[in-house]
Every structure is written in structure tokens, then in C-alpha cells.
Design a protein around this motif. Sequence first.
Motif, PDB file in Angstrom:
ATOM      1  N   TRP A 144       0.818  -1.225   0.000  1.00 56.03           N
ATOM      2  CA  TRP A 144       0.000   0.000   0.000  1.00 56.03           C
ATOM      3  C   TRP A 144       0.849   1.270   0.000  1.00 56.03           C
ATOM      4  O   TRP A 144       0.607   2.182  -0.767  1.00 56.03           O
ATOM      5  CB  TRP A 144      -0.898   0.035   1.250  1.00 56.03           C
ATOM      6  CG  TRP A 144      -2.182  -0.686   1.107  1.00 56.03           C
ATOM      7  CD1 TRP A 144      -3.280  -0.260   0.430  1.00 56.03           C
ATOM      8  CD2 TRP A 144      -2.524  -1.957   1.660  1.00 56.03           C
ATOM      9  NE1 TRP A 144      -4.277  -1.195   0.530  1.00 56.03           N
ATOM     10  CE2 TRP A 144      -3.839  -2.240   1.287  1.00 56.03           C
ATOM     11  CE3 TRP A 144      -1.835  -2.883   2.444  1.00 56.03           C
ATOM     12  CZ2 TRP A 144      -4.498  -3.395   1.666  1.00 56.03           C
ATOM     13  CZ3 TRP A 144      -2.488  -4.032   2.825  1.00 56.03           C
ATOM     14  CH2 TRP A 144      -3.805  -4.285   2.437  1.00 56.03           C
ATOM     15  N   ARG A 145       1.829   1.302   0.916  1.00 54.18           N
ATOM     16  CA  ARG A 145       2.658   2.518   1.034  1.00 54.18           C
ATOM     17  C   ARG A 145       3.982   2.317   0.296  1.00 54.18           C
ATOM     18  O   ARG A 145       4.513   1.201   0.262  1.00 54.18           O
ATOM     19  CB  ARG A 145       2.943   2.822   2.522  1.00 54.18           C
ATOM     20  CG  ARG A 145       1.720   2.989   3.358  1.00 54.18           C
ATOM     21  CD  ARG A 145       1.042   4.334   3.192  1.00 54.18           C
ATOM     22  NE  ARG A 145      -0.398   4.204   3.351  1.00 54.18           N
ATOM     23  CZ  ARG A 145      -1.293   4.674   2.503  1.00 54.18           C
ATOM     24  NH1 ARG A 145      -0.901   5.346   1.440  1.00 54.18           N
ATOM     25  NH2 ARG A 145      -2.576   4.493   2.691  1.00 54.18           N
ATOM     26  N   CYS A 184      -1.552   2.185  -2.964  1.00 55.16           N
ATOM     27  CA  CYS A 184      -2.540   3.213  -2.602  1.00 55.16           C
ATOM     28  C   CYS A 184      -2.590   4.256  -3.721  1.00 55.16           C
ATOM     29  O   CYS A 184      -1.646   5.023  -3.902  1.00 55.16           O
ATOM     30  CB  CYS A 184      -2.152   3.867  -1.281  1.00 55.16           C
ATOM     31  SG  CYS A 184      -3.111   5.365  -0.944  1.00 55.16           S
ATOM     32  N   ILE A 185      -3.692   4.309  -4.418  1.00 52.89           N
ATOM     33  CA  ILE A 185      -3.808   5.227  -5.560  1.00 52.89           C
ATOM     34  C   ILE A 185      -3.830   6.682  -5.096  1.00 52.89           C
ATOM     35  O   ILE A 185      -3.475   7.593  -5.832  1.00 52.89           O
ATOM     36  CB  ILE A 185      -5.046   4.858  -6.421  1.00 52.89           C
ATOM     37  CG1 ILE A 185      -4.818   5.251  -7.878  1.00 52.89           C
ATOM     38  CG2 ILE A 185      -6.338   5.449  -5.857  1.00 52.89           C
ATOM     39  CD1 ILE A 185      -5.718   4.539  -8.867  1.00 52.89           C
ATOM     40  N   PHE A 186      -4.191   6.879  -3.825  1.00 52.87           N
ATOM     41  CA  PHE A 186      -4.260   8.232  -3.263  1.00 52.87           C
ATOM     42  C   PHE A 186      -2.863   8.843  -3.072  1.00 52.87           C
ATOM     43  O   PHE A 186      -2.719  10.050  -2.977  1.00 52.87           O
ATOM     44  CB  PHE A 186      -5.032   8.186  -1.935  1.00 52.87           C
ATOM     45  CG  PHE A 186      -5.687   9.493  -1.576  1.00 52.87           C
ATOM     46  CD1 PHE A 186      -6.674  10.042  -2.372  1.00 52.87           C
ATOM     47  CD2 PHE A 186      -5.313  10.184  -0.433  1.00 52.87           C
ATOM     48  CE1 PHE A 186      -7.273  11.252  -2.053  1.00 52.87           C
ATOM     49  CE2 PHE A 186      -5.902  11.388  -0.099  1.00 52.87           C
ATOM     50  CZ  PHE A 186      -6.884  11.927  -0.910  1.00 52.87           C
ATOM     51  N   CYS A 200     -10.425   4.807   5.152  1.00 57.70           N
ATOM     52  CA  CYS A 200      -9.223   4.068   4.773  1.00 57.70           C
ATOM     53  C   CYS A 200      -8.728   3.263   5.964  1.00 57.70           C
ATOM     54  O   CYS A 200      -8.580   3.798   7.052  1.00 57.70           O
ATOM     55  CB  CYS A 200      -8.135   5.041   4.329  1.00 57.70           C
ATOM     56  SG  CYS A 200      -6.567   4.210   4.006  1.00 57.70           S
ATOM     57  N   TYR A 243      -5.823   1.652   5.750  1.00 57.13           N
ATOM     58  CA  TYR A 243      -4.425   1.357   5.473  1.00 57.13           C
ATOM     59  C   TYR A 243      -3.496   2.553   5.654  1.00 57.13           C
ATOM     60  O   TYR A 243      -2.458   2.631   5.018  1.00 57.13           O
ATOM     61  CB  TYR A 243      -4.313   0.774   4.060  1.00 57.13           C
ATOM     62  CG  TYR A 243      -5.355  -0.298   3.771  1.00 57.13           C
ATOM     63  CD1 TYR A 243      -5.337  -1.508   4.464  1.00 57.13           C
ATOM     64  CD2 TYR A 243      -6.371  -0.079   2.844  1.00 57.13           C
ATOM     65  CE1 TYR A 243      -6.301  -2.475   4.221  1.00 57.13           C
ATOM     66  CE2 TYR A 243      -7.337  -1.045   2.589  1.00 57.13           C
ATOM     67  CZ  TYR A 243      -7.297  -2.241   3.290  1.00 57.13           C
ATOM     68  OH  TYR A 243      -8.254  -3.192   3.037  1.00 57.13           O
ATOM     69  N   MET A 285      -4.473   6.206   5.813  1.00 61.40           N
ATOM     70  CA  MET A 285      -4.849   7.584   5.460  1.00 61.40           C
ATOM     71  C   MET A 285      -5.951   7.994   6.432  1.00 61.40           C
ATOM     72  O   MET A 285      -6.936   7.268   6.591  1.00 61.40           O
ATOM     73  CB  MET A 285      -5.337   7.619   4.017  1.00 61.40           C
ATOM     74  CG  MET A 285      -5.156   8.930   3.321  1.00 61.40           C
ATOM     75  SD  MET A 285      -3.439   9.398   3.115  1.00 61.40           S
ATOM     76  CE  MET A 285      -2.940   8.340   1.775  1.00 61.40           C
ATOM     77  N   PHE A 299      -8.876   9.707   7.071  1.00 59.81           N
ATOM     78  CA  PHE A 299     -10.076  10.423   6.642  1.00 59.81           C
ATOM     79  C   PHE A 299     -11.027  10.560   7.826  1.00 59.81           C
ATOM     80  O   PHE A 299     -10.997   9.735   8.732  1.00 59.81           O
ATOM     81  CB  PHE A 299     -10.790   9.662   5.516  1.00 59.81           C
ATOM     82  CG  PHE A 299     -10.035   9.630   4.222  1.00 59.81           C
ATOM     83  CD1 PHE A 299      -9.489  10.788   3.693  1.00 59.81           C
ATOM     84  CD2 PHE A 299      -9.871   8.443   3.519  1.00 59.81           C
ATOM     85  CE1 PHE A 299      -8.792  10.763   2.497  1.00 59.81           C
ATOM     86  CE2 PHE A 299      -9.176   8.409   2.325  1.00 59.81           C
ATOM     87  CZ  PHE A 299      -8.641   9.567   1.814  1.00 59.81           C
ATOM     88  N   CYS A 348      -5.168  -0.082  -4.794  1.00 60.63           N
ATOM     89  CA  CYS A 348      -6.260   0.004  -3.829  1.00 60.63           C
ATOM     90  C   CYS A 348      -7.048   1.262  -4.186  1.00 60.63           C
ATOM     91  O   CYS A 348      -6.468   2.326  -4.400  1.00 60.63           O
ATOM     92  CB  CYS A 348      -5.706   0.123  -2.407  1.00 60.63           C
ATOM     93  SG  CYS A 348      -6.998   0.396  -1.174  1.00 60.63           S
ATOM     94  N   THR A 349      -8.377   1.126  -4.281  1.00 60.48           N
ATOM     95  CA  THR A 349      -9.235   2.282  -4.567  1.00 60.48           C
ATOM     96  C   THR A 349     -10.369   2.321  -3.542  1.00 60.48           C
ATOM     97  O   THR A 349     -11.425   2.909  -3.796  1.00 60.48           O
ATOM     98  CB  THR A 349      -9.854   2.180  -5.981  1.00 60.48           C
ATOM     99  OG1 THR A 349     -10.635   0.977  -6.047  1.00 60.48           O
ATOM    100  CG2 THR A 349      -8.810   2.166  -7.079  1.00 60.48           C
ATOM    101  N   ALA A 350     -10.169   1.653  -2.399  1.00 61.01           N
ATOM    102  CA  ALA A 350     -11.271   1.422  -1.449  1.00 61.01           C
ATOM    103  C   ALA A 350     -11.984   2.692  -0.988  1.00 61.01           C
ATOM    104  O   ALA A 350     -13.204   2.681  -0.817  1.00 61.01           O
ATOM    105  CB  ALA A 350     -10.738   0.650  -0.247  1.00 61.01           C
ATOM    106  N   CYS A 351     -11.251   3.791  -0.800  1.00 67.26           N
ATOM    107  CA  CYS A 351     -11.925   4.998  -0.286  1.00 67.26           C
ATOM    108  C   CYS A 351     -12.891   5.577  -1.328  1.00 67.26           C
ATOM    109  O   CYS A 351     -13.793   6.336  -0.978  1.00 67.26           O
ATOM    110  CB  CYS A 351     -10.919   6.046   0.177  1.00 67.26           C
ATOM    111  SG  CYS A 351      -9.610   6.357  -1.007  1.00 67.26           S
TER     112      CYS A 351
HETATM  113  S1  SF4 Z   1      -8.493   3.309   0.945  1.00 65.65           S
HETATM  114 FE1  SF4 Z   1      -7.840   5.031  -0.365  1.00 65.65          FE
HETATM  115  S2  SF4 Z   1      -6.330   6.131   0.868  1.00 65.65           S
HETATM  116 FE2  SF4 Z   1      -6.577   4.112   1.771  1.00 65.65          FE
HETATM  117  S3  SF4 Z   1      -4.986   2.832   0.867  1.00 65.65           S
HETATM  118 FE3  SF4 Z   1      -6.832   2.550  -0.365  1.00 65.65          FE
HETATM  119  S4  SF4 Z   1      -6.659   4.117  -1.991  1.00 65.65           S
HETATM  120 FE4  SF4 Z   1      -5.210   4.668  -0.393  1.00 65.65          FE
END
Ligand code: SF4
Length: 469
Positions: free
Chosen positions: A171-172, A236-238, A392, A394, A396, A398, A446-449
Motif C-alpha cells: 500500500w505505502r 494506494c492510488i491516493f 481508509c 491502510y 490515510m 479520513f 487500492c481504490t477502497a476509499c
Molecule cells: S483506501 Fe484510499 S487512501 Fe486508503 S490505501 Fe486505499 S486508496 Fe489509499
Amino acid sequence: MAYYGLHALQHRGQEASGIVTADFDEQKKRCRFHVHRDFGLVNDVFRDDTLLTEKLTGSAAIGHNRYSTAGASNNRLNIQPLVVNYRDGNIGISHNGNLTNFSQIRKGLQDQGTIFQTTSDTEIILHLIAKSREHDQISQIIEALNKVEGAYSLVILTDDKLIAARDPHGWRPLAVGRLGNAFVVASETCAFDIINAKYQCDVSPGEVIVFDSESLASGNWKSFRLDKSNESPHYCIFEYIYFSRPDSFIFGESVDKVRRKLGKSLAREHPVDTGPTEKVVVINVPDSSNTATLGFASESVKTGHTSKYEIGLIRSHYVGRTFIQPLQDLREIRVKTKFNTVRGVINGKKVVIVDDSIVRGTTSKQLVKLVREAGAKEIHFRVTSPPIRFPCSYGMDFPTPEELIANRCGGDIQKIREDLGVESIGYLSLEKLLESVPQGRGESYCTACFSGRYPTSVDSSAFKDEHEH
Ligand code: SF4
């Protein structure tokens, strides 16, 4: 060197900072760890020069900037690197990410009598290492990491080794560089540039890299694989959208390049119409949307929408405290201490504001108000990410799902537009986002958020069952 690295990585955490060094005494054949950690920015924490020149001596060091997602942010004991002494010597650890099975492991360890010093998820890794029956430290670390789940990019310092590890999903980010015959590891490559170190490679998802005196002599390191390291990654796409610095190289690509592409894709997906003689002014929200705005403006021109990139918002980097005054909107003064408008480029114009994301919407709303007050004729808001709707797990931080503007407006984009008070709004779709990030060398994200599709099972109680697993 660690201090400069932390300085370059200040954007990744502003709550607290720390460095630990390993100082080997040849005569006594003993290693001492020196530690300094405190709340505040890197410059404040290491304000006293003698800390770096006299106290933090040694031949190896790790550091950390804290951005809390797990563990109370006001607890001094949670400031990293965490340092302990156990049967095999000293061990220090710095962690970026968030462990998802932390509560479960912590409870299990507490039931067996383990006493915790912190409320940080990172501490369980140290206890799992100390409890391991393996005889060498690397096997102990690998055994511990195979038990934890979730996101971790780690640097671990022992009496004679520097270890870098990344979870199997990756992720990171975590990168390895060279500085002369020494090795450096950092979350982002901008930390290498500041000390003239050369980027070598990423620590790959599920990899544990060990540097020791042999590595210094040979220029090579030892690499180990964690269980599950063959599954596809979930970067992590963010990190590409917002978190990493544009001058960094992460997940095998330049952040600047990806961010420009996000802006270009957005301009194609949500162009702002212009008349034959009319020109729109495209402005960035400094600093995170600077690069994407350049992409948006250039693609708008390319696709026949007469646009001009302008610096219409100025950000103060010296944000002070805000005092609550009677009859004054605290949020407004907070935004005004950070941003001001350049009236000359906005007044009487059709303005496009490009931002990387909208979280609560409070800052965006205030920015729109400032731009309107500066005389904008029309305001069109464009965002280089889809609406953020899910928390998130993982790493971040929010706010709760109820506080996210996309949820408050029930996912209705027009309601968000009304809430912000703009003429039009356009978010980059998930599909276009995924088309804009590197694909093809085995990358997956990861695009979960945005999507609610979590790559792993997560503790639903934390999210009040707002999403699917
Ligand atoms: S949930 Fe969003 S911010 Fe968290 S790891 Fe996935 S893409 Fe990144």
C-alpha cells in the motif's frame, strides 16, 4: 542524513518526529542506542544543533515523522521510532501504514501477560519479534511480519543491521538508495535528492531487505520474502493523487507525470465550455493540485477549450494559530490564514478551480467563497479523483463517513455542486483514474476509499457497516 531525509518527508506527517541512532563501541563491543523524539515539525524537534552533532551519534540511524491513524496523537509514548531492548539487543522501528488485525493481536498478547507501553499498532510488531522462538533476528522479524495484516512500510534498526520491509500488498511506498557505499531507505525518493543519494529500487511488496557490514563491503544486500508476497499488489492510488510529493518517484513512476495525466484525463472527461472569444482561467489549489492543474490547462487548450493557467490562489506556508473571536467565522479565518486570492487574475473571469480531492468540503467551500469575493463571474470546480465515500484502513486519516461531503450529499453530485455554490462540478471517474495511473508491469491499486472495494477484510465495527467487504 536522517534529519535531512525527515525534512524532505515533512508532508507525510506533521504531528511529531524522532530519530534513533545505533552507536557501536568497538572497545566495549557494545552498541548503544541514542534517541530523540518530540511533538512538532522536524525543524522544531531538532532545533538544538547539538542533538544532531553530539547526542545522536553512531553509524546508522532511522527516523520517523508521525501522522496518526492508530494510537492517540497526543500520547508522547506513541512518537516513533519506538525503541526497546530485548534478549538479542536493541531494536528500533519506524512504521508508515496501519495494521488491520492490530486489536485482535494486541488482545491476544495482553491475555498472555504482555504489558503495552503505547497505544500504537506498531508496538505489536516489537512484541511479536521479542516473543519469537526463532534464533536469529531476521527470522524473528519475518515470523512477526507474517502474523500482522494491513499496511506497513518499515525501517528497523538493530545493533548491527538496518532492515527495510514492505507488506505483501505494498500500500505505502518504500525505496532504497545509495549514498557512497552506504545505503538509505525512505518512503519517497525526494528524501534521497536532498542528500544526493541515488535511487536504486523499491522494496517490493512482501520483501524484507537486510543491510549489514557485509553489505557495506560488497554493495549487495540480503533479500527475503514474506508469506503471501506473490499476491498482486494494491498500491494506494491516493499516494499518486495527493499524498506523495510530485518530485518523488513511487510505485515505479514519477508522481509529477501521473498527476499531469490525472489533470489531462479530467480535462477530457469534464471540459469547461468556452465561447469563441471567451477564455477560462484555470487555477490550482496550492500545493497539492499544482501539477494536475498544469495537465488540465494544457489538455483543455489541446481539445479546443481556450484556457489559461493562472496562479489565482496564494498559499501561506506559515500558518499560525487561529483564535476564536466573537462574531467571526472560525473556519473562514482558518482558510484565510492559509489562502488568499490574486484579484487581478480572477476578477470578471470564468474560473476553473482544480483540486486533487474533496474530503469534508469545508475548505473547498471557503475557497469558492474567496474566489467569488475576488470577482469571479462563474466558478467551475474540477477534481482529479472520484468522490471519497469510504474510510481508509491502510494509513490515510479520513474523517468518519458521515463527515465526508460525498456521503452528506448522498452521493448526488448536483447536491455537492449546490453545497459548494459553484456553476458546475466534475470529478474524475474511477475508470478514468485507473486509466491514468501506470498499468501493465503488474501494477494494481487500492481504490477502497472511492469504491468501497477493500482488498482485505477489515474491522467492520470501526466503520459502522458503511461499506461492503
Ligand atoms: S483506501 Fe484510499 S487512501 Fe486508503 S490505501 Fe486505499 S486508496 Fe489509499
